[in-house]
Scaffold this motif. Structure first.
Motif, PDB file in Angstrom:
ATOM      1  N   GLY A 161     -30.390  11.238  36.695  1.00  0.00           N
ATOM      2  CA  GLY A 161     -29.696  11.113  35.431  1.00  0.00           C
ATOM      3  C   GLY A 161     -30.175  12.083  34.380  1.00  0.00           C
ATOM      4  N   ALA A 162     -29.879  11.727  33.115  1.00  0.00           N
ATOM      5  CA  ALA A 162     -30.187  12.608  31.993  1.00  0.00           C
ATOM      6  C   ALA A 162     -31.676  12.851  31.840  1.00  0.00           C
ATOM      7  N   ALA A 163     -32.492  11.804  32.083  1.00  0.00           N
ATOM      8  CA  ALA A 163     -33.939  11.953  31.931  1.00  0.00           C
ATOM      9  C   ALA A 163     -34.483  12.996  32.904  1.00  0.00           C
ATOM     10  N   ALA A 164     -33.999  12.957  34.145  1.00  0.00           N
ATOM     11  CA  ALA A 164     -34.464  13.922  35.147  1.00  0.00           C
ATOM     12  C   ALA A 164     -34.016  15.332  34.775  1.00  0.00           C
ATOM     13  N   ALA A 165     -32.789  15.447  34.273  1.00  0.00           N
ATOM     14  CA  ALA A 165     -32.280  16.768  33.869  1.00  0.00           C
ATOM     15  C   ALA A 165     -33.104  17.335  32.720  1.00  0.00           C
ATOM     16  N   ALA A 166     -33.447  16.474  31.761  1.00  0.00           N
ATOM     17  CA  ALA A 166     -34.255  16.917  30.636  1.00  0.00           C
ATOM     18  C   ALA A 166     -35.642  17.330  31.096  1.00  0.00           C
ATOM     19  N   ALA A 167     -36.205  16.551  32.032  1.00  0.00           N
ATOM     20  CA  ALA A 167     -37.531  16.870  32.554  1.00  0.00           C
ATOM     21  C   ALA A 167     -37.507  18.207  33.283  1.00  0.00           C
ATOM     22  N   ALA A 168     -36.450  18.449  34.060  1.00  0.00           N
ATOM     23  CA  ALA A 168     -36.342  19.701  34.797  1.00  0.00           C
ATOM     24  C   ALA A 168     -36.241  20.886  33.853  1.00  0.00           C
ATOM     25  N   ALA A 169     -35.504  20.701  32.752  1.00  0.00           N
ATOM     26  CA  ALA A 169     -35.342  21.786  31.785  1.00  0.00           C
ATOM     27  C   ALA A 169     -36.673  22.138  31.129  1.00  0.00           C
ATOM     28  N   VAL A 170     -37.432  21.104  30.760  1.00  0.00           N
ATOM     29  CA  VAL A 170     -38.734  21.342  30.140  1.00  0.00           C
ATOM     30  C   VAL A 170     -39.669  22.010  31.131  1.00  0.00           C
ATOM     31  N   ALA A 171     -39.681  21.493  32.359  1.00  0.00           N
ATOM     32  CA  ALA A 171     -40.589  22.008  33.374  1.00  0.00           C
ATOM     33  C   ALA A 171     -40.271  23.451  33.721  1.00  0.00           C
ATOM     34  N   ALA A 172     -38.993  23.808  33.707  1.00  0.00           N
ATOM     35  CA  ALA A 172     -38.591  25.161  34.053  1.00  0.00           C
ATOM     36  C   ALA A 172     -39.166  26.181  33.079  1.00  0.00           C
ATOM     37  N   GLU A 173     -39.460  25.750  31.857  1.00  0.00           N
ATOM     38  CA  GLU A 173     -40.006  26.647  30.851  1.00  0.00           C
ATOM     39  C   GLU A 173     -41.511  26.830  31.009  1.00  0.00           C
ATOM     40  N   CYS A 187     -45.461   6.104  28.160  1.00  0.00           N
ATOM     41  CA  CYS A 187     -44.662   6.939  29.076  1.00  0.00           C
ATOM     42  C   CYS A 187     -43.207   7.024  28.627  1.00  0.00           C
ATOM     43  N   ALA A 188     -42.702   5.991  27.982  1.00  0.00           N
ATOM     44  CA  ALA A 188     -41.332   6.028  27.471  1.00  0.00           C
ATOM     45  C   ALA A 188     -41.184   7.067  26.368  1.00  0.00           C
ATOM     46  N   ARG A 189     -42.276   7.367  25.650  1.00  0.00           N
ATOM     47  CA  ARG A 189     -42.231   8.363  24.571  1.00  0.00           C
ATOM     48  C   ARG A 189     -42.317   9.791  25.105  1.00  0.00           C
ATOM     49  N   HIS A 190     -42.783   9.948  26.346  1.00  0.00           N
ATOM     50  CA  HIS A 190     -43.018  11.301  26.879  1.00  0.00           C
ATOM     51  C   HIS A 190     -42.512  11.384  28.318  1.00  0.00           C
ATOM     52  N   GLN A 191     -41.227  11.185  28.484  1.00  0.00           N
ATOM     53  CA  GLN A 191     -40.663  11.103  29.825  1.00  0.00           C
ATOM     54  C   GLN A 191     -40.628  12.445  30.544  1.00  0.00           C
ATOM     55  N   ASP A 192     -40.831  13.548  29.825  1.00  0.00           N
ATOM     56  CA  ASP A 192     -40.831  14.854  30.481  1.00  0.00           C
ATOM     57  C   ASP A 192     -42.094  15.095  31.287  1.00  0.00           C
ATOM     58  N   VAL A 193     -43.200  14.453  30.894  1.00  0.00           N
ATOM     59  CA  VAL A 193     -44.489  14.734  31.525  1.00  0.00           C
ATOM     60  C   VAL A 193     -45.142  13.491  32.129  1.00  0.00           C
ATOM     61  N   LEU A 194     -45.091  12.372  31.425  1.00  0.00           N
ATOM     62  CA  LEU A 194     -45.841  11.187  31.840  1.00  0.00           C
ATOM     63  C   LEU A 194     -45.079  10.326  32.828  1.00  0.00           C
ATOM     64  N   ARG A 195     -45.843   9.705  33.741  1.00  0.00           N
ATOM     65  CA  ARG A 195     -45.303   8.748  34.697  1.00  0.00           C
ATOM     66  C   ARG A 195     -46.216   7.517  34.698  1.00  0.00           C
ATOM     67  N   PRO A 196     -45.631   6.302  34.694  1.00  0.00           N
ATOM     68  CA  PRO A 196     -46.446   5.093  34.615  1.00  0.00           C
ATOM     69  C   PRO A 196     -46.855   4.524  35.969  1.00  0.00           C
ATOM     70  N   ALA A 197     -48.082   4.022  36.007  1.00  0.00           N
ATOM     71  CA  ALA A 197     -48.579   3.223  37.128  1.00  0.00           C
ATOM     72  C   ALA A 197     -49.178   1.952  36.527  1.00  0.00           C
ATOM     73  N   LEU A 198     -48.823   0.811  37.069  1.00  0.00           N
ATOM     74  CA  LEU A 198     -49.345  -0.462  36.581  1.00  0.00           C
ATOM     75  C   LEU A 198     -50.226  -1.094  37.648  1.00  0.00           C
ATOM     76  N   GLY A 199     -51.321  -1.707  37.207  1.00  0.00           N
ATOM     77  CA  GLY A 199     -52.223  -2.306  38.173  1.00  0.00           C
ATOM     78  C   GLY A 199     -53.145  -3.333  37.555  1.00  0.00           C
ATOM     79  N   ILE A 200     -54.099  -3.772  38.349  1.00  0.00           N
ATOM     80  CA  ILE A 200     -55.147  -4.694  37.905  1.00  0.00           C
ATOM     81  C   ILE A 200     -56.469  -4.144  38.426  1.00  0.00           C
ATOM     82  N   TYR A 201     -57.322  -3.733  37.506  1.00  0.00           N
ATOM     83  CA  TYR A 201     -58.618  -3.142  37.806  1.00  0.00           C
ATOM     84  C   TYR A 201     -59.525  -4.193  38.452  1.00  0.00           C
ATOM     85  N   PRO A 202     -60.429  -3.785  39.357  1.00  0.00           N
ATOM     86  CA  PRO A 202     -61.263  -4.775  40.054  1.00  0.00           C
ATOM     87  C   PRO A 202     -62.008  -5.743  39.135  1.00  0.00           C
TER      88      PRO A 202
END
Length: 311
Positions: A11-23, A78-93
């Motif tokens: 979708g649009a988010a991926a297209a925007a990310a690709a445009a930023v990354a291409a630069e 990650c919602a504020r920086h969708q061009d670069v950041l990706r979320p991982a959720l977990g529970i630390y030991p």
């Protein structure tokens, strides 16, 4: 609990990310960091760290959660920086066994360390599964086992139980799992095999080289932290592992080059990768390209290809 909006593939988010990354003139990845840590001084400090990462050529930064508060903060960041950041959720030991901790025993063994806040683990596992099912996550993590915190069978067993549940969530939703294994490297490796996990990264692996090679031979990845610039054990691990199983990470704000190098940041990845290339006697450009391919294989579940910017 309502999920914060987070990046989705396509979708649009991926297209925007690709445009930023291409630069970007180069592409680097940080597969394990904690940008929601208090060291980054709230949203403004977090945003500034992301800006510095972009300027350094970072194309993907996987931000890891550890417990209810940080998991929700990760989604918001990650919602504020969708061009670069990706979320991982977990529970630390440490958080995984918080409900089982005897406070007096904990303080006697780990003097100076704050007692972790207990929470409803089953409820948080359900929250993580909901986020995974929604397509919002790049990975499950941070997850794992830690012998320092699991200093008796009750605590170590509680960690294992939570790890197994997180492995099952990862498998159900075809997501990689990012692992903490201090003092428990062999046990975590055993759990992954028993749970038939195929996609995993051992973050900041500090176990024996022979076990590290066995983990790589099983098809898992090991991410090398920025401390590779000085830490001889990390350098030795980096030297002997197949390049097809290597990734880069900061563990920010931790794992800086020196004790006073705090907070560590994703922007330091290019310098760390140059150190990795020197240790291995390889071209920096070739190693960077290989790590981008490795990122694709783990996070996109693809054969090696320059598909990073669609991830």
């Amino acid at each position: 609990t309502a999920l914060a909006k987070a990046p989705r593939r396509g979708g649009a988010a991926a297209a925007a990310a690709a445009a930023v990354a291409a630069e970007a003139s180069v592409g680097y990845v940080d597969v394990h960091c904690h940008l929601t840590h208090r060291a980054f001084e709230g949203p403004a400090g977090q945003d500034a760290a992301v800006a510095r990462a972009r300027a350094a050529g970072l194309s993907r930064v996987v931000v890891n959660g550890m417990e209810p508060r940080s998991n929700r903060d990760v989604l918001a960041l990650c919602a504020r920086h969708q061009d670069v950041l990706r979320p991982a959720l977990g529970i630390y030991p440490l958080n995984a066994c918080a409900n089982q901790i005897d406070s007096a025993e904990f303080m006697s063994r780990l003097a100076g360390m704050a007692l972790p806040e207990a929470f409803d683990v089953a409820e948080e596992l359900a929250f993580i599964e909901e986020a995974a099912a929604s397509g919002s996550l790049a990975a499950i993590g941070e997850a794992g086992m830690d012998k320092m915190y699991g200093f008796n069978d009750r605590l170590f067993g509680a960690q294992e139980e939570v790890l197994r549940e997180l492995c099952r969530i990862a498998r159900r939703h075809s997501l990689p799992i990012i692992l903490h294994t201090r003092g428990a490297e062999a046990k975590v490796f055993e759990v992954l095999q028993e749970e038939r996990v195929e996609l995993a990264d051992f973050h900041c692996f500090m176990g024996k080289r022979k076990l590290g090679k066995q983990i790589a031979d099983a098809g898992y990845f090991l991410s090398i932290p920025t401390s590779v610039m000085k830490n001889e054990h990390v350098q030795g691990m980096c030297r002997v592992l197949p390049k097809e199983n290597l990734l880069t990470e900061t563990d920010a704000p931790y794992q800086g080059v020196d004790r006073d190098d705090f907070p560590n940041e994703p922007k330091n990845i290019p310098e760390a990768l140059a150190s990795m290339a020197e240790v291995r006697g390889e071209s920096c450009d070739e190693l960077r390209d290989q790590i981008l391919q490795n990122y694709d294989r783990l996070f996109m579940h693809r054969a090696p290809a320059r598909a990073l910017f669609n991830a």
